[in-house]
Design an enzyme around this catalytic site. Structure first.
Site, short mmCIF file in Angstrom:
data_model
loop_
_atom_site.label_atom_id
_atom_site.label_comp_id
_atom_site.label_asym_id
_atom_site.label_seq_id
_atom_site.Cartn_x
_atom_site.Cartn_y
_atom_site.Cartn_z
N SER A 243 0.78 -1.24 0.00
CA SER A 243 0.00 0.00 0.00
C SER A 243 0.82 1.29 0.00
O SER A 243 0.26 2.37 -0.16
CB SER A 243 -0.96 0.02 1.19
OG SER A 243 -0.26 0.04 2.42
N LYS B 295 -5.77 4.61 8.26
CA LYS B 295 -4.64 5.34 7.69
C LYS B 295 -4.90 6.84 7.67
O LYS B 295 -3.99 7.65 7.91
CB LYS B 295 -4.33 4.80 6.30
CG LYS B 295 -3.83 3.36 6.33
CD LYS B 295 -3.69 2.73 4.96
CE LYS B 295 -3.21 1.29 5.06
NZ LYS B 295 -3.09 0.63 3.74
#
Length: 347
Positions: free
Chosen positions: A236, A281
């Site tokens: 990611s 996140k």
């Protein structure tokens, strides 16, 4: 009799301490805690051209912490936003912790190679990326290659054909008829091998051979680029790695003193792919005062929406988290790394 009762009362605090110990320290089998894992300045894990990057601002990759859950942590997750409890299957795909970590490392390796490739190509530098095949991540129980292919083997060809990406390989096997015989060429522990099996129907309704995979690549360039990501896994950070490398190779300063974060895979065509744990996140990026958060603009397919009606796209998930946090961080959806670069140049 009175003396015996007194001794029994001593058991109460002892049992309470034991119960507390188990609640706090002993994981519950089959459950994992997922929570914000922090945001990290990429300069702490990456150097370009053997030079220290001292410009103001920072590019940051964000992480999700996954750990076995205890009773106390499950209560904490219930009381705390952006913290979830998931099953072992949801968190690790049913893999052992050791295998789950090895898979994360394969994803990280591929992500770094593609980030280098994309950044140098966009900066006009010489770079080549060679496709070695696909790493085997897992083999379905109903695959005819079960107990033949294993984690970390590399599939190099199908029916004698080689491919330039995992997508080409998937498209090829998907075009074969159900039940067709296929021969897989692969390497295992340095040995070149082959095995015969059949095309099966996958859970997504497509035809395939029933393996999980990720590209096995190797990048070559004269520009020294070094990663030190021990303890970090997954794909990611690809977009943010690409932006950081690119910014250090051009004359223009795209950071402009800003704290920039984001998440998303980087694909061979520059596309930014979707990832998991976006809400967590965003929370990590907000905590460090990030002003910009890049996220994949990819929308969910009709099939994905039908299979999981409550599922959100990465952009929708990020907007929802930002609203809940009350942050002034700008959520920027991007389809490609070029979109992110164009945004930074314009704003």
């Amino acid at each position: 009799m009175a003396k015996l009762k007194k001794h029994k009362w001593w058991l109460v605090p002892a049992l309470a301490l034991i119960a507390l110990f188990y609640a706090v320290f002993v994981p519950i089998g089959g459950y994992y805690l997922e929570m914000p894992g922090g945001a990290y300045d990429i300069r702490t894990v990456l150097t370009v051209n053997d030079q220290e990057d001292t410009d103001d601002g920072s590019y940051n990759f964000v992480a999700v912490t996954v750990s076995r859950a205890t009773v106390a942590q499950m209560v904490y997750a219930w009381l705390t936003p952006f913290t979830d409890v998931s099953t072992e299957e949801e968190a690790t795909g049913g893999q052992s912790q050791e295998d789950f970590w090895r898979i994360s490392q394969f994803y990280m390796e591929t992500s770094q190679n593609e980030a280098i490739h994309q950044a140098l190509k966009l900066a006009g530098k010489d770079v080549t990326i060679s496709y070695k095949g696909v790493y085997v991540l897992d083999v379905n129980e109903d695959s005819t290659f079960k107990d033949i292919l294993h984690l970390a083997d590399t599939v190099t060809g199908i029916n004698g054909k080689t491919f330039n990406s995992s997508k080409e390989l998937i498209d090829y096997v998907g075009s074969q008829a159900l039940g067709d015989k296929v021969t897989v060429q692969y390497t295992s522990q340095g040995e070149n091998l082959s095995a015969e099996g059949k095309i099966i129907k996958l859970k997504n309704g497509k035809n395939g051979i029933g393996i999980g995979l990720v590209d096995h690549t190797e990048v070559s360039t004269d520009v020294p680029i070094d990663f030190a990501t021990a303890g970090v896994g997954g794909p990611s950070a690809g977009l943010m790695f690409t932006l950081d490398i690119y910014d250090q190779l051009i004359d223009e300063d795209l950071r402009k003193g800003r704290v920039i974060a984001g998440t998303g895979t980087i694909e061979p065509d520059g596309t930014v792919g979707m990832v998991g744990g976006v809400d967590k996140k965003v929370a990590s990026a907000h905590k460090i005062g990030a002003k910009i958060f890049f996220v994949s603009a990819k929308e969910l397919t009709a099939e994905e929406k039908q299979a999981a009606p409550n599922l959100k796209s990465n952009y929708e998930d990020a907007l929802s988290a930002a609203k809940e946090l009350g942050t002034d961080m700008t959520i920027v959806p991007v389809k490609t790394v070029q979109d992110a670069i164009a945004y930074l140049k314009k704003n």
